[in-house]
Structures are given as structure tokens and as C-alpha cells.
Scaffold this motif. Structure first.
Motif, PDB file in Angstrom:
ATOM      1  N   LEU A  49       6.235  18.148  -2.284  1.00 13.80           N
ATOM      2  CA  LEU A  49       5.761  19.422  -2.823  1.00 13.80           C
ATOM      3  C   LEU A  49       4.237  19.466  -2.893  1.00 13.80           C
ATOM      4  CD1 LEU A  49       8.475  19.970  -5.563  1.00 13.80           C
ATOM      5  CD2 LEU A  49       8.216  21.233  -3.411  1.00 13.80           C
ATOM      6  N   ARG A  50       3.609  18.318  -3.117  1.00 13.89           N
ATOM      7  CA  ARG A  50       2.153  18.274  -3.089  1.00 13.89           C
ATOM      8  C   ARG A  50       1.631  18.468  -1.667  1.00 13.89           C
ATOM      9  NH1 ARG A  50       4.329  17.835  -7.206  1.00 13.89           N
ATOM     10  NH2 ARG A  50       4.139  20.082  -6.944  1.00 13.89           N
ATOM     11  N   MET A  51       2.365  17.952  -0.683  1.00 14.70           N
ATOM     12  CA  MET A  51       1.971  18.186   0.710  1.00 14.70           C
ATOM     13  C   MET A  51       2.072  19.673   1.044  1.00 14.70           C
ATOM     14  SD  MET A  51       0.980  15.268   1.845  1.00 14.70           S
ATOM     15  CE  MET A  51       0.494  14.833   0.161  1.00 14.70           C
ATOM     16  N   GLU A  52       3.045  20.336   0.453  1.00 11.95           N
ATOM     17  CA  GLU A  52       3.158  21.785   0.659  1.00 11.95           C
ATOM     18  C   GLU A  52       1.944  22.506   0.072  1.00 11.95           C
ATOM     19  OE1 GLU A  52       6.052  25.418  -0.844  1.00 11.95           O
ATOM     20  OE2 GLU A  52       6.967  23.483  -0.391  1.00 11.95           O
ATOM     21  N   THR A  53       1.519  22.067  -1.110  1.00  7.38           N
ATOM     22  CA  THR A  53       0.312  22.659  -1.711  1.00  7.38           C
ATOM     23  C   THR A  53      -0.905  22.393  -0.844  1.00  7.38           C
ATOM     24  OG1 THR A  53       1.236  22.341  -3.932  1.00  7.38           O
ATOM     25  CG2 THR A  53      -1.132  22.700  -3.775  1.00  7.38           C
ATOM     26  N   ALA A  54      -1.018  21.163  -0.331  1.00  4.98           N
ATOM     27  CA  ALA A  54      -2.150  20.825   0.539  1.00  4.98           C
ATOM     28  C   ALA A  54      -2.130  21.692   1.798  1.00  4.98           C
ATOM     29  CB  ALA A  54      -2.097  19.343   0.912  1.00  4.98           C
ATOM     30  N   GLU A  55      -0.941  21.917   2.351  1.00  8.63           N
ATOM     31  CA  GLU A  55      -0.808  22.788   3.516  1.00  8.63           C
ATOM     32  C   GLU A  55      -1.271  24.203   3.174  1.00  8.63           C
ATOM     33  OE1 GLU A  55       0.350  24.290   7.308  1.00  8.63           O
ATOM     34  OE2 GLU A  55      -0.015  22.245   6.602  1.00  8.63           O
ATOM     35  N   SER A  56      -0.949  24.676   1.984  1.00  8.93           N
ATOM     36  CA  SER A  56      -1.402  26.001   1.556  1.00  8.93           C
ATOM     37  C   SER A  56      -2.923  26.048   1.472  1.00  8.93           C
ATOM     38  CB  SER A  56      -0.790  26.364   0.199  1.00  8.93           C
ATOM     39  OG  SER A  56       0.614  26.443   0.277  1.00  8.93           O
ATOM     40  N   CYS A  57      -3.542  24.983   0.983  1.00 12.01           N
ATOM     41  CA  CYS A  57      -5.008  24.915   0.919  1.00 12.01           C
ATOM     42  C   CYS A  57      -5.609  25.037   2.316  1.00 12.01           C
ATOM     43  CB  CYS A  57      -5.454  23.602   0.281  1.00 12.01           C
ATOM     44  SG  CYS A  57      -5.144  23.465  -1.488  1.00 12.01           S
ATOM     45  N   VAL A  66     -12.081  30.319   0.917  1.00 13.00           N
ATOM     46  CA  VAL A  66     -12.561  29.015   0.464  1.00 13.00           C
ATOM     47  C   VAL A  66     -12.392  28.843  -1.043  1.00 13.00           C
ATOM     48  CG1 VAL A  66     -14.575  27.505   0.308  1.00 13.00           C
ATOM     49  CG2 VAL A  66     -14.171  28.855   2.383  1.00 13.00           C
ATOM     50  N   ALA A  67     -12.764  29.841  -1.825  1.00 12.73           N
ATOM     51  CA  ALA A  67     -12.669  29.723  -3.285  1.00 12.73           C
ATOM     52  C   ALA A  67     -11.226  29.534  -3.729  1.00 12.73           C
ATOM     53  CB  ALA A  67     -13.273  30.956  -3.959  1.00 12.73           C
ATOM     54  N   ASP A  68     -10.306  30.257  -3.093  1.00 12.66           N
ATOM     55  CA  ASP A  68      -8.891  30.104  -3.458  1.00 12.66           C
ATOM     56  C   ASP A  68      -8.373  28.721  -3.087  1.00 12.66           C
ATOM     57  OD1 ASP A  68      -8.734  32.621  -4.525  1.00 12.66           O
ATOM     58  OD2 ASP A  68      -7.916  33.555  -2.725  1.00 12.66           O
ATOM     59  N   SER A  69      -8.847  28.181  -1.983  1.00 13.51           N
ATOM     60  CA  SER A  69      -8.460  26.823  -1.605  1.00 13.51           C
ATOM     61  C   SER A  69      -8.948  25.816  -2.640  1.00 13.51           C
ATOM     62  CB  SER A  69      -9.023  26.479  -0.222  1.00 13.51           C
ATOM     63  OG  SER A  69      -8.685  25.152   0.136  1.00 13.51           O
ATOM     64  N   LEU A  70     -10.166  26.005  -3.105  1.00 13.06           N
ATOM     65  CA  LEU A  70     -10.704  25.101  -4.138  1.00 13.06           C
ATOM     66  C   LEU A  70      -9.920  25.227  -5.441  1.00 13.06           C
ATOM     67  CD1 LEU A  70     -14.510  25.604  -3.471  1.00 13.06           C
ATOM     68  CD2 LEU A  70     -13.249  23.457  -3.210  1.00 13.06           C
ATOM     69  N   GLY A  71      -9.539  26.444  -5.804  1.00 11.34           N
ATOM     70  CA  GLY A  71      -8.744  26.626  -7.020  1.00 11.34           C
ATOM     71  C   GLY A  71      -7.410  25.922  -6.920  1.00 11.34           C
ATOM     72  N   LEU A  72      -6.780  26.006  -5.757  1.00  6.82           N
ATOM     73  CA  LEU A  72      -5.496  25.334  -5.560  1.00  6.82           C
ATOM     74  C   LEU A  72      -5.673  23.820  -5.508  1.00  6.82           C
ATOM     75  CD1 LEU A  72      -2.559  26.132  -5.326  1.00  6.82           C
ATOM     76  CD2 LEU A  72      -2.844  26.307  -2.841  1.00  6.82           C
ATOM     77  N   PHE A 241     -15.527  21.333 -11.803  1.00  5.41           N
ATOM     78  CA  PHE A 241     -15.972  22.144 -10.670  1.00  5.41           C
ATOM     79  C   PHE A 241     -14.813  22.939 -10.071  1.00  5.41           C
ATOM     80  CE2 PHE A 241     -16.391  22.410  -6.001  1.00  5.41           C
ATOM     81  CZ  PHE A 241     -17.451  23.303  -5.932  1.00  5.41           C
ATOM     82  N   LEU A 242     -13.707  22.277  -9.793  1.00  5.57           N
ATOM     83  CA  LEU A 242     -12.558  22.965  -9.198  1.00  5.57           C
ATOM     84  C   LEU A 242     -11.969  23.992 -10.161  1.00  5.57           C
ATOM     85  CD1 LEU A 242     -10.792  19.944  -7.454  1.00  5.57           C
ATOM     86  CD2 LEU A 242     -12.142  21.747  -6.367  1.00  5.57           C
ATOM     87  N   GLY A 243     -12.052  23.710 -11.452  1.00  7.78           N
ATOM     88  CA  GLY A 243     -11.521  24.633 -12.446  1.00  7.78           C
ATOM     89  C   GLY A 243     -12.244  25.961 -12.466  1.00  7.78           C
ATOM     90  N   LYS A 244     -13.495  25.978 -11.995  1.00  8.35           N
ATOM     91  CA  LYS A 244     -14.244  27.231 -11.970  1.00  8.35           C
ATOM     92  C   LYS A 244     -13.621  28.247 -11.013  1.00  8.35           C
ATOM     93  CE  LYS A 244     -18.367  25.459 -11.096  1.00  8.35           C
ATOM     94  NZ  LYS A 244     -19.842  25.396 -10.931  1.00  8.35           N
ATOM     95  N   PHE A 245     -12.835  27.761 -10.053  1.00  6.93           N
ATOM     96  CA  PHE A 245     -12.209  28.663  -9.085  1.00  6.93           C
ATOM     97  C   PHE A 245     -10.766  28.983  -9.454  1.00  6.93           C
ATOM     98  CE2 PHE A 245     -15.419  26.012  -7.131  1.00  6.93           C
ATOM     99  CZ  PHE A 245     -16.306  26.980  -6.691  1.00  6.93           C
ATOM    100  N   LEU A 246     -10.319  28.355 -10.535  1.00  2.24           N
ATOM    101  CA  LEU A 246      -8.969  28.616 -11.036  1.00  2.24           C
ATOM    102  C   LEU A 246      -9.013  29.511 -12.272  1.00  2.24           C
ATOM    103  CD1 LEU A 246      -5.961  27.812 -10.612  1.00  2.24           C
ATOM    104  CD2 LEU A 246      -6.358  25.932 -12.202  1.00  2.24           C
TER     105      LEU A 246
END
Length: 401
Positions: A49-57, A66-72, A241-246
Motif C-alpha cells: 500500500l505504501r508502494m501504491e502511495t509512492a506511485e501516486s506521488c 509538485v506540491a501535492d506530491s510533497l504533501g503525499l 517541511f512536507l507538512g507545509k504541503f499537507l
């Protein structure tokens, strides 16, 4: 320079996909033993399931989001920290709250020493062996933390299963946060049922607070010696840093765009200026290093498995793909890899002496434990892609050309 960075983005993405492909191919390379364990199946599902999230990124990056990828990627990072504990967090703790006794700080310290001495005496008598130590719980006042070894497998006492494995599986956020009386019910619960539900809610809140919340993950990583203080600082910086995009953060996404100070006032999807190639590269590296970290943990877990579960772990090719990441992209400082050359160079310019230069022979030789992490993730990363020159320490060549 932009073309070179775009080519580097493609190289990072290719590394991500190569690791995913090797992880998928691993099914044919593992040789099962005589006994099956559902635990390993559950672990593989977690990673799947984490690989699925990485694929979504990666899909988001391919579509310039880019910002949405960082949030994910923040979600990926949090799951990675949890997975470290699920695989190697062999210590857990129980808390005793004595804040209600009204002790002064001095009295609390005396009480802690008393409890520690009691444990030493019990262990000398051959008792209390299941408790490893007593220490102060640093994230709340006047709580004693009793540290225990992880749960033993009933069928194989030599195998310790980290408590986080079960805490993750059993956690129910709906029970923790939602009260039945605030939502549709076919009939009202009886008083005894309400009490049970309240107890369940308290239990889930305790589980989250002490084992699954971000603060709890840090506490448990420290407890299990899985993250030194310097690593903890890096975790905090990347997580923030990543939380700023979430979470709602003014200007976070804008700062990643070309001509970020230009405001058009137009309506539309996103803003008119494109994301910088450097921001895209940074986002790709987060995905790449987190995939490598997750696969490192699952490969290590299967390597350590008793032969009755796996006669051959089949991890040779998987390890090759994992280890290629810090070697191939040494200019990105994540959690457990060494300080990049740019960070060493910057440290030497501002803090090292002429004598240090004579000892180290150049900025490349600075002792790594001296080099601090830079909390300004994007601007620092962007600067690291430039070439620099210093009269004393010479030239720093950009890693992407």
C-alpha cells in the motif's frame, strides 16, 4: 541547467520504478520454509500500500503537481517511521502517572531513583526480568516509564514481534474520535454499553497518544535506539517541511514556482508560473529515498526470519536496488545517509579553521559528526545544485550538470 535537472528527475523516477519492479519480482525469488506466518503477509500488504502511495506521488510529478506530491510524501514519511518500529522496535513501555501525588521535581527524581533501585533488587533476585529499565517519560511531567522487551512469538520464543505491529493493526480512529450518540443509531445504547464504548474510546486515545501519534513515534524511535539525536533533528525538519504541503500554510506551494513573487490575480487551477525543475527533483528524491527506506526494512525483516518461514530470503537483487539510492544520489540528505558534499563545504567555510584544512585535506574530509543539518529544506537544496568557490576551501562542483 534546467535541462540537466529535468534529466536528473527522470533518473530519480527511473530508480523509483526499478525498486518497485524489483520488489514485485521478489515474489518469485523468496523460498518459503515449512511453516507459514500471517505476520509476513501483513507486512507485505503494508509495504504494498505504501508502494501504491509512492506511485501516486510519481503520477502527480508527471502531471506537474509538485506540491501535492510533497504533501503525499508526508504520509509516506510517517508510515516509514511507523514501519521502522513495526520491524525493529523491540522495546515498548508502560507509563505510570504519578502527577496526582503533587511531587516537586526533586521528589519526583528521588521517586524515580527509588523505582530504579527496586528493579535492580528484583533482577538480582531473579525476578522482574521482563522489565528492562525504569526511566523518566520526557514528553509529559511526572510519569514513570517502564521499558519492556517486545512480545515473544508463542510458537517460536526466539522471535520478538514489535508491539507497534499490533498497535497499528488494532487502532480504530473512528472509535477514538466519534461518539455514537452524535450520529445515526437504530436504537439508543444501554448504560452498560455506553460505559464499554467510553472505555474503548479511552483505550484508543491512549494507544494513539503513546504509540501512533507523531510524538509517540519519535519517543519510541529514541527508546529503541533507531534514531540518534541528529537523526531526530532531520526527521523533524523533513516532517515539518512536507507538512507545509499537507496542512494550510501560506506561500508554501508558491515558493516552489518560477517567479514566485509574481501575483497575477487571475482565477484558475494553480498559478500561472510553472514549478521549478529543482522543486520537482526534490519531490522525486523524497519518494525515492522513502521507497528505499521501506524496502530496506522489509528486506531486513525477511533476512532475519527463521529458516522455517523462509529457506531463502531471495533479497540479493532487492538489496542491490536499495543500496544504489544513496550511492546514486548522495547530494540529498535524508535521514540515515551521510552529509552531502555541499553541507560539508558550507560547514567548512563558516566554521572550520586553517588547521582543520591541514588535518582534513579539504572539505570532503570533515568529520561527518560535525556537520549540522540545514533546516531550510528547499532553498538549501536549490543552492546545493549550484557551483561555488571559496578562496580557502576551493571549488564545489554542482552534482547535476
Amino acid at each position: 541547467m534546467s535541462d540537466a535537472v529535468e534529466a536528473e528527475v527522470a533518473r530519480v523516477v527511473s530508480s523509483c520504478r526499478a525498486m518497485m519492479a524489483e520488489y514485485s519480482a521478489w515474489n518469485e525469488k523468496r523460498v518459503h520454509g515449512a511453516t507459514l506466518s500471517t505476520m509476513y503477509g501483513d507486512v507485505f500488504e503494508f509495504v504494498n500500500l505504501r508502494m501504491e502511495t509512492a506511485e501516486s506521488c510519481l503520477i502527480l510529478l508527471e502531471n506537474e503537481k509538485v506540491a501535492d506530491s510533497l504533501g503525499l510524501s508526508r504520509s509516506l514519511l510517517e508510515h516509514y517511521l511507523l514501519f521502522l518500529l513495526m520491524c525493529r522496535g523491540n522495546k515498548y513501555f508502560q507509563l505510570v502517572d504519578i502527577s496526582g501525588e503533587g511531587l516537586t521535581e526533586g521528589q519526583f527524581k528521588a521517586r524515580l531513583r527509588e523505582e530504579q533501585q527496586k528493579l535492580v533488587e528484583l533482577q538480582a533476585e531473579g525476578k522482574g526480568a521482563e522489565c528492562l529499565e525504569v526511566r523518566k517519560y520526557r514528553r509529559a511531567k511526572h510519569r514513570l516509564m517502564y521499558v519492556f522487551e517486545g512480545l515473544k512469538d508463542q510458537d517460536d520464543p526466539d522471535v520478538v514481534i514489535p508491539l507497534h505491529f499490533f498497535q497499528y493493526q488494532n487502532f480504530r480512529p473512528d472509535i477514538m474520535r466519534l461518539k455514537d450518540e452524535n450520529y445515526f443509531q437504530y436504537y439508543e445504547d444501554e448504560a452498560e454499553v455506553k460505559k464499554v464504548l467510553r472505555d474503548n474510546q479511552d483505550g484508543e486515545a491512549w494507544r494513539y497518544k503513546n504509540y501512533l501519534s507523531y510524538d509517540a513515534l519519535l519517543q519510541c524511535l529514541e527508546l529503541n535506539d533507531l534514531a540518534a539525536p541528529t537523526v531526530m533533528h532531520r526527521i523533524e525538519a523533513h516532517y515539518t517541511f512536507l507538512g507545509k504541503f499537507l496542512h494550510p500554510t501560506n506561500g508554501a506551494a508558491r515558493d516552489l514556482h518560477e517567479r514566485s513573487n509574481h501575483h497575477s490575480g487571475d482565477s484558475g487551477v494553480g498559478i500561472g508560473q510553472p514549478y521549478t525543475a529543482r522543486a520537482k527533483l526534490l519531490a522525486a528524491l523524497y519518494v525515492c529515498f522513502t521507497i528505499a527506506g521501506l524496502l530496506e526494512e522489509v528486506a531486513g525483516l525477511v533476512d532475519r526470519a527463521p529458516s522455517k518461514y523462509y529457506a531463502d530470503s531471495g533479497t540479493t537483487d532487492l538489496w542491490s536496488a536499495i543500496r544504489s539510492v544513496p550511492v546514486g544520489f548522495p547530494y540529498f540528505w535524508f535521514l540515515f545517509n551521510d552529509a552531502p558534499l555541499y553541507d560539508r563545504y558550507l560547514y567548512c567555510i563558516h566554521h572550520a579553521t586553517v588547521d582543520d584544512l591541514a588535518t582534513w585535506g579539504g572539505y570532503e574530509g570533515v568529520p561527518l559528526d560535525r556537520v549540522p543539518f540545514n533546516q531550510h529544506i528547499y532553498s538549501h537544496f536549490s543552492d546545493s545544485l549550484n557551483g561555488w568557490s571559496n578562496q580557502r576551501w576551493g571549488s564545489y562542483e554542482p552534482p547535476v550538470r
